[in-house]
Design an enzyme around this catalytic site. Structure first.
Site: not given
Ligand code: SF4
Length: 299
Positions: A214, A208, A40, A205
């Site tokens: 999101c 993701c 860290e 995204c």
């Molecule tokens: S949290 Fe939202 S902005 Fe970030 S990668 Fe996932 S979908 Fe995209």
């Protein structure tokens, strides 16, 4: 806002499949805490790829805080190598001395005791307590702040430079109840920010696990004022000069004369200023005979 379980299940599933196999993540408990603390401190201002070999070499040489405390601080600076911001090496050495003297050589497991160690701020204390000891703490680094700002806040990134009270409250509200799950959640959010929800203007995204929840994505990824880290100029700066002077000292076990520095930096005024700074920061010892050495290493 969705509840924590809505985020936790897909994120923890993604983390189980995609987490990088980083050495400081392989174990938990008191024995591993030193590895986590060293990582860290190194990661505070240095990317993972450069930390990996340095972390391995550091732990091979100093497998415990007591081992580091038994070496002079100058050896810590020498082995910090080219990680940059070498005052961190000095602080880590001071922390090792304090852990040895006050905590029987074991990295403490409470955030309050961790905060008393030199070089350990609120983020690092929470990270060590969480990652090494499986505790439930909000761990807010740059990556986590960016993910939460997008995921929940619907903004392109954090709007303030420093961590705000509302960000801490939000991060705490999202922590799963069970401490071990909360600790995994914290490292998983951080990993998502490092690998998927990156600082780039176009995060991935499409891959993701939280895309469906999101706010920033579902509102069309509105542009915003994002507080990013400014790229600092390095060439020709006092920082570069300090690095060159320390490299001269690192490369020899003997004290060096003032003239030995002249060959690595052409501006005498800047060299003198950088050398003064290194001395006042405790990174270089001026010796009575006019030479210089890393602290505590002069014969
Ligand atoms: S949290 Fe939202 S902005 Fe970030 S990668 Fe996932 S979908 Fe995209």
């Amino acid at each position: 806002m969705m509840d924590d379980a809505t985020y936790a299940e897909p994120l923890l599933g993604w983390y189980a499949q995609n987490a990088r196999d980083l050495p400081w993540r392989r174990e938990t408990g008191p024995g591993a805490a030193w590895s986590v603390l060293v990582s860290e401190i190194m990661l505070q201002q240095t990317p993972v790829a450069r930390v990996l070999p340095a972390h391995a070499q550091w732990l091979a040489r100093w497998p415990t805080p007591a081992a580091l405390a038994a070496s002079p601080p100058g050896e810590a600076i020498r082995h910090w190598g080219r990680l940059g911001y070498p005052r961190r090496a000095l602080r880590l050495h001071e922390a090792a001395c304090l852990i040895t003297a006050r905590h029987g050589g074991q990295v403490p497991d409470s955030v309050a005791s961790l905060r008393e160690l030199p070089g350990v701020g609120s983020y690092t204390a929470a990270a060590v307590a969480s990652f090494a000891f499986g505790q439930r703490h909000a761990v807010l680094d740059t990556n986590v702040r960016r993910v939460l700002a997008r995921l929940v806040g619907g903004a392109a990134g954090p709007v303030s430079t420093g961590v705000s009270v509302s960000e801490v409250k939000l991060a705490e509200s999202l922590l799963p109840d069970a401490p071990d799950v909360a600790a995994r959640w914290s490292v998983a959010v951080m990993e998502l920010g490092a690998l998927v929800c990156t600082a780039a203007t176009a995060p991935s995204c499409g891959s993701c696990p939280l895309a469906g929840q999101c706010v920033w994505l579902t509102t069309g990824r509105p542009a915003g004022t994002v507080q990013g880290r400014r790229t600092q100029r390095y060439d020709g700066t006092d920082r570069q000069c300090r690095g060159r002077l320390l490299a001269v000292l690192r490369d020899t076990s003997q004290p060096v004369a003032r003239a030995d520095f002249d060959v690595v930096w052409s501006s005498p005024v800047q060299l003198a200023r950088a050398l003064d700074g290194l001395v006042s920061d405790g990174l270089v010892d001026p010796l009575p005979d006019g030479r210089y050495a890393l602290p505590g290493t002069a014969p």
